[in-house]
Design an enzyme around this catalytic site. Structure first.
Site, short mmCIF file in Angstrom:
data_model
loop_
_atom_site.label_atom_id
_atom_site.label_comp_id
_atom_site.label_asym_id
_atom_site.label_seq_id
_atom_site.Cartn_x
_atom_site.Cartn_y
_atom_site.Cartn_z
N GLY A 20 0.80 -1.21 0.00
CA GLY A 20 0.00 0.00 0.00
C GLY A 20 0.83 1.25 0.00
N GLY A 22 0.22 5.73 0.63
CA GLY A 22 -0.67 6.85 0.91
C GLY A 22 0.11 8.09 1.21
N GLY A 23 -0.60 9.11 1.69
CA GLY A 23 0.05 10.37 1.97
C GLY A 23 1.06 10.29 3.10
N MET A 24 0.86 9.31 4.04
CA MET A 24 1.77 9.19 5.17
C MET A 24 3.04 8.45 4.81
SD MET A 24 0.12 10.74 7.60
CE MET A 24 1.01 10.21 9.02
N GLY A 25 2.95 7.47 3.89
CA GLY A 25 4.14 6.70 3.55
C GLY A 25 3.80 5.48 2.73
N LYS A 48 5.49 0.49 7.79
CA LYS A 48 5.25 1.72 7.03
C LYS A 48 6.49 2.59 7.08
CE LYS A 48 1.44 3.88 6.52
NZ LYS A 48 0.18 4.65 6.61
N ASP A 142 -7.52 10.82 11.44
CA ASP A 142 -7.67 10.51 10.01
C ASP A 142 -8.48 9.23 9.81
OD1 ASP A 142 -7.38 11.02 7.31
OD2 ASP A 142 -5.45 10.00 7.14
#
Length: 513
Positions: A20, A22-25, A48, A142
């Protein structure tokens, strides 16, 4: 899922596949190095790698380290709990339990919306996840469908607590916005700090998506969605009642109008059928921690019997527990009843002795008790919204007291007028039946007293009085003394009423003469 070269390691973990982004990592399936093939399945984790613009400077890393330390204490099947982390490393990462399930987005696309009892179970489990995180003083910030993984029929919340690192002001300068429009609460869009009420808002929006397959504020341009969020224009048409009513309250524009996680969870649990059988362990993925002994199942689990026969074992309704209140013995139950009867008898005698004066005193007492209840509720909720007390809580509550009096006055007026009219009606009926004035007034007092305890608007009165009365049940001698005093007072006042008649002060005589 993209495979990763076997030789790639980070912080003692071998990266197996990229699962996966996303914006976090970027999230990888990984396992701890040195783990043999026999233990590979149980040692799988989700690692992550945090993006540089998310981890920020040294201060952001310090905040992340603090939240990771808090969240490492959480152990709940409802969250992908943190197992390891290195916020200060050259390649900062966070390791969580690996959940082999679809995200809620993909689950709805492939399996359809969550409906029926499964929907209540979904909402309950997701609320339990928030309660577990809030229990260690951390906010999620979030909650959204992509951060919810479906493990069987149960949701598992991921990416909790990591959002704090993205609150650094340097991120806003680069145009980075934490969260997804439609799941961010209005106050965050206005620039206010995140609170527990914001997590409740995002929880409700996520439950709406699970029930309908659509975001509650629709799709389209980001600015259009944010504008609908600010105005509270949500679509709950496909959500069944009474769940829709709860979600509507949770999606209120004003944070103080939303229930807390605990309040929502209590209501959800009340909708689920109770089982008489003892609950068993729930099957949930356990990576590295699976090598440790299984923890015993706490008492008080309440499984849903309709889900007990599913491929997974009986699902539990709670993983965040408060110790149950001690059960009342029969003696304590009898003492509680005796205390209430004694107090009621004293009130009957007082009302019959001086109807006008005592009713005015009771009205003032009702207003005082309701004001105390409203003040206490708002004070505690204000603290719960922020997750901890602040020095200005008491001054704020004190300055807000006039407003609380106004809020309490409406219910107090309804309760006193209702009880007064019912008591007056009973007195009038007794008078028409030819009873004497003392007996007629006494009959009205007998009817009026329970109305003040159980009438409309009396819940806040009972909330403040009942605990005080119940505390005495642990001391039988105190109960005996209280009962004797009330009995003597009631008998003395009734003796005066029957011999001299009621005291109608400030009037000179009975109103029907």
């Amino acid at each position: 899922m993209t495979t990763t070269p076997e030789h790639t390691t980070i912080g003692g973990y071998r990266l197996l596949a990229r699962i996966g982004e996303g914006g976090m990592g970027i999230v990888h399936l990984a396992r701890r190095t040195g783990t043999g093939d026999r233990d590979a399945a149980s040692a799988r984790v989700a690692l992550k790698v945090l993006r540089p613009h998310v981890i920020g400077d040294a201060e952001a890393r310090r905040r992340l380290a603090q939240e990771v330390a808090a969240l490492e204490r959480v152990r709940s099947p409802r969250i992908a709990e943190i197992l390891d982390a290195d916020p200060y490393g050259e390649t900062p990462f966070v390791v969580t339990r690996y959940v082999p399930g679809l995200s809620l987005n993909r689950y709805v696309e492939e399996e359809g919306v969550v409906a029926g009892r499964d929907l209540v179970h979904f909402a309950t489990c997701l609320a339990e996840a928030l309660q577990a995180v809030h229990g260690v003083g951390v906010l999620h910030r979030d909650v959204k469908p992509s951060n919810v993984l479906m493990e069987g029929r149960s949701p598992v919340l991921i990416d909790f607590g990591l959002a704090r690192a993205a609150e650094d002001p340097t991120l806003t300068a680069t145009g980075f916005m934490l969260g997804t429009p439609g799941y961010l609460p209005p106050e965050v869009l206005y620039g206010d700090p995140a609170t527990a009420a914001g997590d409740v808002y995002a929880w409700a929006a996520t439950v709406v998506y699970a029930a309908s397959g659509r975001p509650p504020f629709g799709k389209g341009h980001t600015m259009a969605i944010m504008d609908r969020v600010r105005r509270g224009e949500h679509d709950l048409g496909d959500v069944p009642e009474p769940l829709a009513g709860l979600l509507r309250r949770c999606l209120a524009v004003e944070p103080l109008d939303r229930p807390t996680v605990g309040e929502a969870l209590a209501l959800l649990r009340s909708w689920r059928p109770r089982a008489s059988s003892v609950a068993t362990d729930e099957t949930w993925t356990r990576p590295v921690t699976a090598l440790e002994p299984e923890a015993p199942v706490p008492a008080g689990f309440d499984p849903d019997p309709d889900l007990a026969d599913e491929p997974i074992t009986a699902l539990l309704t709670s993983q965040v527990f408060e110790p149950p209140p001690p059960a009342h013995t029969r003696l304590e139950q009898a003492l509680r009843l005796l205390v209430r009867v004694a107090l009621g008898a004293a009130m009957v005698g007082a009302v019959a002795f001086a109807p006008y004066v005592v009713l005015a005193i009771l009205a003032g007492l009702v207003l005082l008790l309701r004001t105390a209840s409203v003040t206490r509720q708002r004070h505690l909720r204000r603290q719960d919204l922020r997750g901890r007390p602040r020095w200005y809580d008491v001054p704020t509550t004190t300055l807000s007291l006039p407003g609380y009096v106004v809020l309490a006055a409406g219910g107090a007026l309804v309760l006193v007028v209702f009880a007064g009219l019912v008591g007056l009606g009973a007195t009038a009926l007794a008078t028409l039946a030819g009873w004497s004035v003392p007996r007629s007034v006494l009959s009205g007092a007998v009817v009026l007293t329970p109305c003040l305890w159980w009438g409309p608007g009396s819940a806040r009165v009972r909330e403040m009085v009942a605990p005080l009365l119940d505390r005495s049940t642990h001391r039988p001698r105190a109960v005996l003394a209280f009962v004797v005093i009330c009995a003597v007072l009631a008998l003395g006042l009734l003796a005066v009423v029957t011999t001299q008649g009621p005291n109608w002060y400030p009037a000179l005589q009975a109103p029907w003469k």
